[in-house]
Design a protein around this motif. Structure first.
Motif, PDB file in Angstrom:
ATOM      1  N   LEU A  31      52.627  71.477 -37.735  1.00 36.16           N
ATOM      2  CA  LEU A  31      52.145  70.207 -37.171  1.00 36.16           C
ATOM      3  C   LEU A  31      50.676  69.988 -37.505  1.00 36.16           C
ATOM      4  O   LEU A  31      50.265  68.888 -37.887  1.00 36.16           O
ATOM      5  N   ALA A  32      49.879  71.054 -37.385  1.00 35.67           N
ATOM      6  CA  ALA A  32      48.442  70.936 -37.672  1.00 35.67           C
ATOM      7  C   ALA A  32      48.215  70.568 -39.134  1.00 35.67           C
ATOM      8  O   ALA A  32      47.369  69.728 -39.465  1.00 35.67           O
ATOM      9  N   ASN A  33      48.976  71.193 -40.029  1.00 34.11           N
ATOM     10  CA  ASN A  33      48.813  70.899 -41.456  1.00 34.11           C
ATOM     11  C   ASN A  33      49.246  69.485 -41.808  1.00 34.11           C
ATOM     12  O   ASN A  33      48.610  68.822 -42.636  1.00 34.11           O
ATOM     13  N   VAL A  34      50.315  69.020 -41.176  1.00 36.90           N
ATOM     14  CA  VAL A  34      50.775  67.646 -41.442  1.00 36.90           C
ATOM     15  C   VAL A  34      49.725  66.653 -40.949  1.00 36.90           C
ATOM     16  O   VAL A  34      49.419  65.666 -41.614  1.00 36.90           O
ATOM     17  N   LYS A  35      49.142  66.940 -39.789  1.00 38.49           N
ATOM     18  CA  LYS A  35      48.105  66.057 -39.239  1.00 38.49           C
ATOM     19  C   LYS A  35      46.918  65.970 -40.189  1.00 38.49           C
ATOM     20  O   LYS A  35      46.338  64.899 -40.378  1.00 38.49           O
ATOM     21  N   LYS A  36      46.561  67.114 -40.785  1.00 41.86           N
ATOM     22  CA  LYS A  36      45.359  67.202 -41.627  1.00 41.86           C
ATOM     23  C   LYS A  36      45.632  66.706 -43.040  1.00 41.86           C
ATOM     24  O   LYS A  36      44.841  65.948 -43.605  1.00 41.86           O
ATOM     25  N   GLN A  37      46.761  67.132 -43.621  1.00 41.08           N
ATOM     26  CA  GLN A  37      46.966  66.903 -45.054  1.00 41.08           C
ATOM     27  C   GLN A  37      47.997  65.838 -45.376  1.00 41.08           C
ATOM     28  O   GLN A  37      48.181  65.500 -46.550  1.00 41.08           O
ATOM     29  N   GLY A  38      48.682  65.346 -44.367  1.00 43.58           N
ATOM     30  CA  GLY A  38      49.595  64.220 -44.604  1.00 43.58           C
ATOM     31  C   GLY A  38      50.698  64.531 -45.594  1.00 43.58           C
ATOM     32  O   GLY A  38      51.291  65.614 -45.569  1.00 43.58           O
ATOM     33  N   TYR A  45      55.959  71.562 -47.738  1.00 44.76           N
ATOM     34  CA  TYR A  45      56.954  72.173 -46.844  1.00 44.76           C
ATOM     35  C   TYR A  45      58.383  71.898 -47.320  1.00 44.76           C
ATOM     36  O   TYR A  45      59.283  72.715 -47.167  1.00 44.76           O
ATOM     37  N   THR A  46      58.591  70.717 -47.874  1.00 44.80           N
ATOM     38  CA  THR A  46      59.926  70.395 -48.374  1.00 44.80           C
ATOM     39  C   THR A  46      60.289  71.324 -49.537  1.00 44.80           C
ATOM     40  O   THR A  46      61.427  71.795 -49.647  1.00 44.80           O
ATOM     41  N   GLU A  47      59.309  71.613 -50.369  1.00 45.40           N
ATOM     42  CA  GLU A  47      59.567  72.547 -51.465  1.00 45.40           C
ATOM     43  C   GLU A  47      59.875  73.941 -50.898  1.00 45.40           C
ATOM     44  O   GLU A  47      60.816  74.617 -51.324  1.00 45.40           O
ATOM     45  N   LYS A  48      59.081  74.331 -49.894  1.00 46.58           N
ATOM     46  CA  LYS A  48      59.233  75.680 -49.334  1.00 46.58           C
ATOM     47  C   LYS A  48      60.555  75.841 -48.554  1.00 46.58           C
ATOM     48  O   LYS A  48      61.284  76.815 -48.754  1.00 46.58           O
ATOM     49  N   PHE A  49      60.844  74.884 -47.678  1.00 46.80           N
ATOM     50  CA  PHE A  49      61.990  75.067 -46.772  1.00 46.80           C
ATOM     51  C   PHE A  49      63.300  74.488 -47.321  1.00 46.80           C
ATOM     52  O   PHE A  49      64.375  74.991 -47.013  1.00 46.80           O
ATOM     53  N   GLY A 191      51.633  60.251 -38.247  1.00 50.63           N
ATOM     54  CA  GLY A 191      51.535  59.364 -39.394  1.00 50.63           C
ATOM     55  C   GLY A 191      50.956  60.071 -40.607  1.00 50.63           C
ATOM     56  O   GLY A 191      50.140  60.984 -40.473  1.00 50.63           O
ATOM     57  N   THR A 192      51.422  59.662 -41.790  1.00 46.55           N
ATOM     58  CA  THR A 192      50.839  60.154 -43.049  1.00 46.55           C
ATOM     59  C   THR A 192      50.618  58.932 -43.935  1.00 46.55           C
ATOM     60  O   THR A 192      50.878  57.808 -43.504  1.00 46.55           O
ATOM     61  N   GLU A 193      50.181  59.158 -45.180  1.00 49.43           N
ATOM     62  CA  GLU A 193      49.958  58.025 -46.086  1.00 49.43           C
ATOM     63  C   GLU A 193      51.235  57.207 -46.272  1.00 49.43           C
ATOM     64  O   GLU A 193      51.211  55.981 -46.312  1.00 49.43           O
ATOM     65  N   THR A 194      52.365  57.902 -46.389  1.00 43.93           N
ATOM     66  CA  THR A 194      53.640  57.221 -46.655  1.00 43.93           C
ATOM     67  C   THR A 194      54.369  56.809 -45.384  1.00 43.93           C
ATOM     68  O   THR A 194      55.019  55.767 -45.341  1.00 43.93           O
ATOM     69  N   ILE A 195      54.278  57.659 -44.348  1.00 43.31           N
ATOM     70  CA  ILE A 195      55.071  57.446 -43.123  1.00 43.31           C
ATOM     71  C   ILE A 195      54.147  57.073 -41.966  1.00 43.31           C
ATOM     72  O   ILE A 195      53.484  57.929 -41.402  1.00 43.31           O
ATOM     73  N   PRO A 196      54.083  55.784 -41.591  1.00 48.62           N
ATOM     74  CA  PRO A 196      53.252  55.419 -40.434  1.00 48.62           C
ATOM     75  C   PRO A 196      53.821  56.034 -39.155  1.00 48.62           C
ATOM     76  O   PRO A 196      55.028  56.229 -39.048  1.00 48.62           O
ATOM     77  N   ARG A 197      52.945  56.331 -38.222  1.00 48.18           N
ATOM     78  CA  ARG A 197      53.393  56.976 -36.987  1.00 48.18           C
ATOM     79  C   ARG A 197      54.288  56.045 -36.174  1.00 48.18           C
ATOM     80  O   ARG A 197      54.229  54.827 -36.314  1.00 48.18           O
ATOM     81  N   VAL A 198      55.086  56.639 -35.291  1.00 44.12           N
ATOM     82  CA  VAL A 198      55.976  55.861 -34.425  1.00 44.12           C
ATOM     83  C   VAL A 198      55.591  56.109 -32.966  1.00 44.12           C
ATOM     84  O   VAL A 198      54.681  56.897 -32.675  1.00 44.12           O
ATOM     85  N   ASP A 199      56.300  55.446 -32.039  1.00 44.42           N
ATOM     86  CA  ASP A 199      56.020  55.600 -30.608  1.00 44.42           C
ATOM     87  C   ASP A 199      57.033  56.496 -29.903  1.00 44.42           C
ATOM     88  O   ASP A 199      56.777  56.976 -28.802  1.00 44.42           O
ATOM     89  N   LYS A 200      58.186  56.682 -30.544  1.00 47.97           N
ATOM     90  CA  LYS A 200      59.233  57.503 -29.921  1.00 47.97           C
ATOM     91  C   LYS A 200      60.087  58.115 -31.012  1.00 47.97           C
ATOM     92  O   LYS A 200      60.316  57.484 -32.039  1.00 47.97           O
ATOM     93  N   ILE A 201      60.535  59.360 -30.780  1.00 45.35           N
ATOM     94  CA  ILE A 201      61.384  60.053 -31.747  1.00 45.35           C
ATOM     95  C   ILE A 201      62.692  60.424 -31.055  1.00 45.35           C
ATOM     96  O   ILE A 201      62.690  61.026 -29.987  1.00 45.35           O
TER      97      ILE A 201
END
Lengths: 422, 422
Positions: A31-38, A45-49, A191-201
């Motif tokens: 989560l921390a890495n996604v927040k920082k590096q988008g 992570y997709t490549e790794k997992f 949120g990232t460059e491609t995926i804007p944040r949402v209000d509910k998941i």
């Protein structure tokens, strides 16, 4: 199946996997890495997992077109019909904003506002269910949610399952991203460059997804963490044992920890169902899973009376309840806790999973005591409206000030009294 | 107060106290002991933490009668009037069970069922607010909840505050227990000899109460963990600076971390409000708290236009929003995120805290983006109803079976096909 007399209090509760500390730490790091590096983190992570290097996270129109090549045309028609049924059922749940007006000028009300944006998680692999796409997306659409972003982990070929893409497209979902796991939840929450944040998941996932949802809760809303599926069948001596056995097995094939229970005052029915379960089980493709589920979490409870059987159902508070009695409508008023109630011998539970219209995202693990199926209300907010006239504040201001002072809140009292000054 | 131009994205989010590991361990121990030892543990913890040895946990009719000796008769009348207003507002939220019927015999619907039992936590000491009793109890009563159990920590004299007892009694609460802290939450979640368990717990509390609520969530439902209070005032140049200042200060006196914000396109108003705040602050009994809150979390944002001011409000997503413009109704449609919306210069926020009718339990800390005020829906469940006729299953069974097979769930397909035989 075991046939038992009900002797003590009943429960479908099972301990849910709450994850290890190691898993939690892994999720926090993701989560921390996604927040920082988008996006960069998402792709890594997709490549790794997921074992695939993607050029783009977003599903393209070409990929959607290709999905239609794989799915039988008739099936697409059935998906559309299911979609329409689900849409029509949820449309009945829509509430209007309302106000009340009084002669002194007071206006009170409730303003219903859809959420701005919702993220839907769709698990990968064999759990990538087109029906889950419909059940999570449609209530949000009916509520009027402006943006719906769907995420799902790609296979090693970099693709999402064709059925999932077709279901999403048939609902008109415009944003579909090939990303799963905790990283997808991070993207939706921050949120990232491609995926804007949402209000509910919403939507189910593995333990990493569940842990990530728990962590981001507060930044965004989340749905409930679901437990294994459950069915309780309440039947009298007239019920069809083959129907009951088939429905019990349809839950049992989901998961080794799924729970299938029959409650009946008829020992004869109990015995016939037990025989039918063995017979039908023998030819099921997922018979290992179903057999273990039936052995560990299946039960047939025989009661003295129908009232005792109904009391047992309320103790169990099941996700799915089938009432297979001669007059099921006469019993429904006594049912206090159940996610979805199926009435009569024709109302096989899978009808609700796929087609009838009500949602298949339901409260499990005893939470039907206080929770509801996923519904339109889950995707709106209800803001209060308060409008007091000069006349109303002059008539009531001193009362409000007195109540504020009773609580020692002088500034509250003075704020109202400020309006009482000429 | 600081006057600032809005330059970047705004937020009212503050880190909430999530407790220390030591506090969490203490809570887990308390919960385990309450589960094991019941009333004995409750009485022991009450002696330890509240410094009083109680003979009985339950508040007696004599204690309630004594409370009326302390509270002014006129105040009791105001409490009754507030109660009736709250009751009347929440009554409008009640939903009916509904069904749809189709000519082929299909019946679908939603069965609305109140929760069996709800627990209301009322904090002790100066935070023991009679208004909180009304706001938590009444929506549950309107929903039709069968049992409401109130818990609150006793003072060293073994008593609960008179105002709290009067408010509870005026609502008709029959079960009031003198127990607070994590032990009270344990009692409500697991039940003891004196206090039967409930299905949902609402009401604010200190960090131990909040941690205990988190732990028992799943066994019972809980309401949101509330953050510090917030107000945003949206005003144009015509607004009354003394009114705005008084309302900002009424939030600020709650808590040093409360947040009071004015957003306006009028620099002149901004400057006049800043002056008024200093002036009114000087004579407040809780001026230390209010001053620190204003200094640390207060702000006046001046925008170029009203549209920018409205956009700022939506970014802030405040708990309380006051719209003090010449035509507030014309703006309400543009407000996407706010817990409670107060319209016009007479609608001072404390009117909503105490008297008007809408609930004062509201989403804080940015959660107005996806959450609602406490309401009647929080105390009911909506079970789905599905009844398929023979005709309906014959017409649609093959479609449902095909959709089940698309997901690899053969037993689901066969359960429906069982109904298609002969």
């Amino acid at each position: 199946m075991k046939i038992e007399r009900v002797t003590e209090s009943l429960s479908l509760k099972r301990d849910l996997d709450s994850g290890t500390e190691q898993q939690r730490q892994a999720v926090l790091e993701i989560l921390a890495n996604v927040k920082k590096q988008g996006d960069e983190a998402l792709l890594a992570y997709t490549e790794k997992f997921d074992g695939v290097k993607l050029a783009s996270l977003k599903v393209s129109p070409e990929e959607i077109a290709a999905a239609y090549e794989v799915i039988d045309e008739e099936l697409v028609c059935y998906i559309r019909e299911a979609r329409d049924n689900i849409y029509n059922y949820h449309r009945r749940q829509v509430r209007q904003s309302w106000i009340t007006t009084e002669t002194d000028g007071t206006i009170l009300g409730q303003k219903i506002t859809p959420l701005d944006a919702v993220g839907v998680y769709v698990p990968g692999g064999t759990a990538a269910y087109p029906s889950s796409v419909l059940m999570n997306v449609i209530p949000a659409q009916v509520a009027g949610v402006g943006r719906i972003a769907m995420v799902s982990p790609p296979g090693k070929d970099g693709k999402l399952p064709a059925g999932v893409l077709v279901a999403a497209n048939e609902c008109g979902v415009k944003e579909i991203y090939k990303v799963g796991g905790a990283q997808a939840i991070g993207a939706l929450a921050y949120g990232t460059e491609t995926i804007p944040r949402v209000d509910k998941i919403t939507g189910p996932g593995n333990i990493y997804v569940a842990l990530a949802k728990r962590e981001v809760f507060g930044d965004v809303d989340i749905d409930m963490i679901a437990g294994p599926s459950e069915i309780v069948v309440l039947a009298d001596g007239e019920a069809n044992p083959a129907y009951i056995a088939a429905d019990l097995l349809s839950q049992a094939e989901h998961d080794m920890r799924a729970s299938s229970v029959l409650v009946t005052p008829s020992l004869e029915l109990a015995e016939r169902v037990a025989v039918e379960v063995e017979k039908q089980l023998a030819t099921l493709p997922r018979k290992e899973i179903a057999a273990q589920s039936i052995r560990d979490y299946g039960a047939i409870y025989v009661t003295e009376t129908m009232d005792q059987a109904i009391a047992a159902v309320n103790e169990l508070a099941p996700e799915h309840l089938e009432i297979m009695t001669t007059d099921p409508m006469s019993i429904i008023g006594q049912i206090r806790h159940a996610g979805a109630i199926f009435l009569g011998e024709n109302s096989s539970e899978p009808i609700g999973d796929y087609f009838a219209g009500p949602n298949h995202v339901l409260p499990t693990n005893g939470t039907a005591r206080f929770s509801s199926p996923l519904n339109v209300d889950d995707f709106v907010k209800k803001s209060s409206i308060i409008s007091y006239s000069k006349k109303a504040v002059l008539a009531n201001g001193h009362k409000i000030a007195a109540l504020a002072r009773l609580e020692g809140l002088e500034a509250h009292a003075r704020a109202v009294e400020e309006r009482l000054k000429s």
